[in-house]
Design a protein around this motif. Sequence first.
Motif, PDB file in Angstrom:
ATOM      1  N   ALA A 107       0.852  -1.192   0.000  1.00  0.00           N
ATOM      2  CA  ALA A 107       0.000   0.000   0.000  1.00  0.00           C
ATOM      3  C   ALA A 107       0.885   1.238   0.000  1.00  0.00           C
ATOM      4  N   HIS A 130      -3.285   3.581   0.688  1.00  0.00           N
ATOM      5  CA  HIS A 130      -3.589   3.232   2.072  1.00  0.00           C
ATOM      6  C   HIS A 130      -5.093   3.385   2.286  1.00  0.00           C
ATOM      7  N   GLN A 166      -0.603   0.664   8.731  1.00  0.00           N
ATOM      8  CA  GLN A 166      -0.592   1.984   9.347  1.00  0.00           C
ATOM      9  C   GLN A 166      -0.476   3.034   8.235  1.00  0.00           C
TER      10      GLN A 166
HETATM   11 CA   LIG Z   1       3.270   3.509   3.995  1.00  0.00          CA
END
Ligand SMILES: [Ca+2]
Length: 397
Positions: free
Chosen positions: A285, A299, A306
Amino acid sequence: MSFFAVRLTYMRRIFAIATVMTMSLGVSTCAQATPFDSSSSSSPGSSLEGSSPGSSTSGSALADDFNLSEHGSFDEGWAMSFLPGTPYLLISERGGALQLRGQESGRVRQVSGTPEVYYEGQGGLHDVIPGPTFEEDGTVYLSWAREHPEGAQGVVGRGTLDTENATLNDLEVIWEQAPTSGEGHFALRLLVYDGFLHLTSGDRQKMSPAQELDNNLGATLRLTLDGEPAPGNPWDSELWTIGHRNPLGIAADGEGNLWVSEMGPRGGDELNLLVEGSNYGWPEASMGVHYDGSAIPDHSEEDGFQAPSEYWAPSISPGSLLIYQGDLFPDWQGTALVGGLSGQNLVHLRIDAPEAAIDAEWDAGARVRALAEAPDGAIWVLEDGAGGRLLELRPQT
Ligand SMILES: [Ca+2]
């Protein structure tokens, strides 16, 4: 950090830029002229909203807003550290030289006893920091790339620096990066925090190792001061966080948080809050795309990774991270500065874990490789490349 908060931050930025472009006066943060007005009501821990004391000065040069002085130049400087209890600034040059600059005289001496480095691609002599006992025993930590039968590897060494004679003694390698082919993404930024040695390790441009727990690439590590895995680490190894690409900045914010700046792929540079045992997603991601243009999933809230606290699209190639703690720019205490390599800029960010937001940026006119805070609170900037200048930034009077 929710993905939506990240998105909101980004939208705020777009909005701020659009506002400046249309010369609207609708954003309160554009009202003041200087980036370090101590009369601002913001303080560490306050909301990031409306806390900016500076205009979004995109396009301003450093000399427009700072009292800027030049202090000579260095050859491919990579890192610099003020040495506590001494009048010296220690500067590493990627080709392997370690330079000791007397801050009063301006005299520069080359330190002897430095290791042989693998000076290819992005490799060479990298970071240098004083150990926590530097003032008593001269302990310093260095990182560098060295040749290996499988190609190259980063290492961390510990030694003692004799500032009087400009010699490095008793240098001993205490940590080794997994060796592999190639000449990029060593990273190797160092930070002593809370009695442990924290270290960033790049993915060596191999990508997938960043998701694996059986190697130390694409990760941040927490080690004892002797280079061993720290007790209590999340995977019972030296790993602290995984899923990083090329993390070239690490800093503590004075509130118990560690942050990392890292170079993503095209359009995916990140500022990340380090949370023990977390996975930051690379290469599964990213807010960017691969350099060949192929897509990477953004993301998202559901992916288990995270998300960054802030990111850059387009990229600036963050090469260094400083979290300011000094008195000279009082409104900046506990806020972050990032130096851009390809961005050739200095970026100021408000941080309030887990949030971060770009506040202002200045055109540095050169690739920015390293940042350091002097004992008197001045901000020192080291330009990248041959003849890169060493600059000191102070408030304008
Ligand atoms: Ca990252």
